[in-house]
Design an enzyme around this catalytic site. Structure first.
Site, mmCIF file in Angstrom:
data_model
loop_
_atom_site.group_PDB
_atom_site.id
_atom_site.type_symbol
_atom_site.label_atom_id
_atom_site.label_comp_id
_atom_site.label_asym_id
_atom_site.label_seq_id
_atom_site.Cartn_x
_atom_site.Cartn_y
_atom_site.Cartn_z
ATOM 1 N N CYS A 214 36.858 38.814 47.132
ATOM 2 C CA CYS A 214 37.280 38.934 45.731
ATOM 3 C C CYS A 214 38.479 39.879 45.667
ATOM 4 O O CYS A 214 39.015 40.264 46.708
ATOM 5 C CB CYS A 214 36.126 39.386 44.831
ATOM 6 S SG CYS A 214 35.531 41.052 45.150
ATOM 7 N N ASN B 237 36.768 43.934 46.149
ATOM 8 C CA ASN B 237 35.670 44.136 47.118
ATOM 9 C C ASN B 237 34.762 45.304 46.727
ATOM 10 O O ASN B 237 34.207 45.985 47.593
ATOM 11 C CB ASN B 237 36.214 44.307 48.545
ATOM 12 C CG ASN B 237 35.167 44.188 49.653
ATOM 13 O OD1 ASN B 237 35.269 44.827 50.688
ATOM 14 N ND2 ASN B 237 34.134 43.383 49.453
ATOM 15 N N CYS C 45 32.891 44.717 43.493
ATOM 16 C CA CYS C 45 31.943 44.116 42.532
ATOM 17 C C CYS C 45 31.400 42.781 43.056
ATOM 18 O O CYS C 45 30.304 42.720 43.631
ATOM 19 C CB CYS C 45 32.589 43.904 41.163
ATOM 20 S SG CYS C 45 33.123 45.416 40.335
ATOM 21 N N ARG C 46 32.166 41.695 42.867
ATOM 22 C CA ARG C 46 31.620 40.356 43.112
ATOM 23 C C ARG C 46 31.341 40.055 44.579
ATOM 24 O O ARG C 46 30.243 39.585 44.920
ATOM 25 C CB ARG C 46 32.567 39.287 42.535
ATOM 26 C CG ARG C 46 32.670 39.327 41.043
ATOM 27 C CD ARG C 46 33.853 38.505 40.556
ATOM 28 N NE ARG C 46 35.115 39.095 41.000
ATOM 29 C CZ ARG C 46 36.299 38.561 40.822
ATOM 30 N NH1 ARG C 46 36.397 37.385 40.214
ATOM 31 N NH2 ARG C 46 37.390 39.164 41.245
ATOM 32 N N SER C 47 32.317 40.277 45.464
ATOM 33 C CA SER C 47 32.088 39.872 46.860
ATOM 34 C C SER C 47 31.038 40.724 47.563
ATOM 35 O O SER C 47 30.253 40.176 48.350
ATOM 36 C CB SER C 47 33.398 39.776 47.662
ATOM 37 O OG SER C 47 34.045 41.017 47.764
ATOM 38 N N ASP D 218 35.331 38.104 36.549
ATOM 39 C CA ASP D 218 35.400 39.443 37.130
ATOM 40 C C ASP D 218 34.733 40.459 36.199
ATOM 41 O O ASP D 218 35.251 40.750 35.116
ATOM 42 C CB ASP D 218 36.864 39.811 37.356
ATOM 43 C CG ASP D 218 37.002 41.016 38.272
ATOM 44 O OD1 ASP D 218 36.021 41.800 38.365
ATOM 45 O OD2 ASP D 218 38.046 41.172 38.897
#
Ligand code: 4NP
Length: 151
Positions: free
Chosen positions: A8, A11, A13-15, A123
Site C-alpha cells: 500500500c 505500509n 495501515c492496509r498492507s 485508505d
C-alpha cells in the site's frame, strides 16, 4: 512455498493489516510452512515506523498481533523474490509497476479481486474507517487463501 507481498502507500495501515490477517488465516489452516508473507510501501513517507495505532487496535480486537512490524519501501528486487504482489488500490498498482519496472510475469493484483467483488481498499489514513478496512482485508485474504488452495 507461496511468497506473497502486500503493498500500500504507507505500509502502516492496509498492507500490514493484510499481512497479519493472512498470516493468521494461514496459521489457522495449518499451512504456515507453505507461505512467506510480508508487506511494503510504495512511498518512503513512513519508513521505519510501526503499524498505525488504530490499525493495530483493529487487529488486536480480533486477537491478531502485528508487534515488531515496521514500514519498509517496495524495491525492484521484490518482484523476483515474491510470487504475488498485491496492491490495495489502483494508485498502488501504478506505483508498483513503476518501482518494479513493469509486471512482465503478471504477479500484480488488487486484493479485492480475490473477494469476488472487484474494487479498491479505501485508505483509512484518509477515511478513518478502520472497520471497513478490516472487512475488505479479511474478505480479500480469505478469497486469496481459497484461490491458492484450489489452484
Ligand atoms: P496506508 O495508509 O497506505 O494504508 O498505510 C497511509 C499511511 C500513511 C500515509 C498515507 C497512507 N502517508 O501519507 O503518510
Amino acid at each position: 512455498m507461496k511468497k506473497i507481498l502486500f503493498v500500500c502507500l504507507g505500509n502502516i495501515c492496509r498492507s500490514p493489516m493484510a499481512e497479519f490477517v493472512m498470516k493468521d488465516l494461514v496459521r489457522r489452516a495449518g499451512l504456515e510452512d507453505q507461505f512467506q508473507i510480508a508487506s511494503a510501501a510504495t512511498s518512503r513517507e513512513e519508513e521505519g515506523n510501526p503499524v498505525y495505532p488504530p490499525a493495530r487496535r483493529k487487529l488486536a480486537e480480533h486477537g491478531i498481533s502485528c508487534a515488531g512490524k515496521t514500514a519498509r519501501p517496495l524495491c525492484r528486487a521484490d518482484y523476483d523474490q515474491y510470487d504475488l504482489l498485491i496492491g490495495m488500490d489502483n494508485a498502488n498498482l501504478r506505483s508498483m509497476e513503476r518501482i518494479c519496472g513493469g509486471d512482465s510475469q503478471g504477479k500484480m493484483h488488487l486484493l479485492l479481486e480475490y473477494a469476488g467483488r472487484p474494487g479498491q481498499v479505501a485508505d483509512p489514513w484518509y477515511t478513518g474507517d478502520f472497520e471497513a478496512t478490516w472487512r475488505d482485508v479479511l474478505e480479500g485474504c480469505q478469497g486469496l487463501l481459497d484461490s491458492l488452495q484450489n489452484s
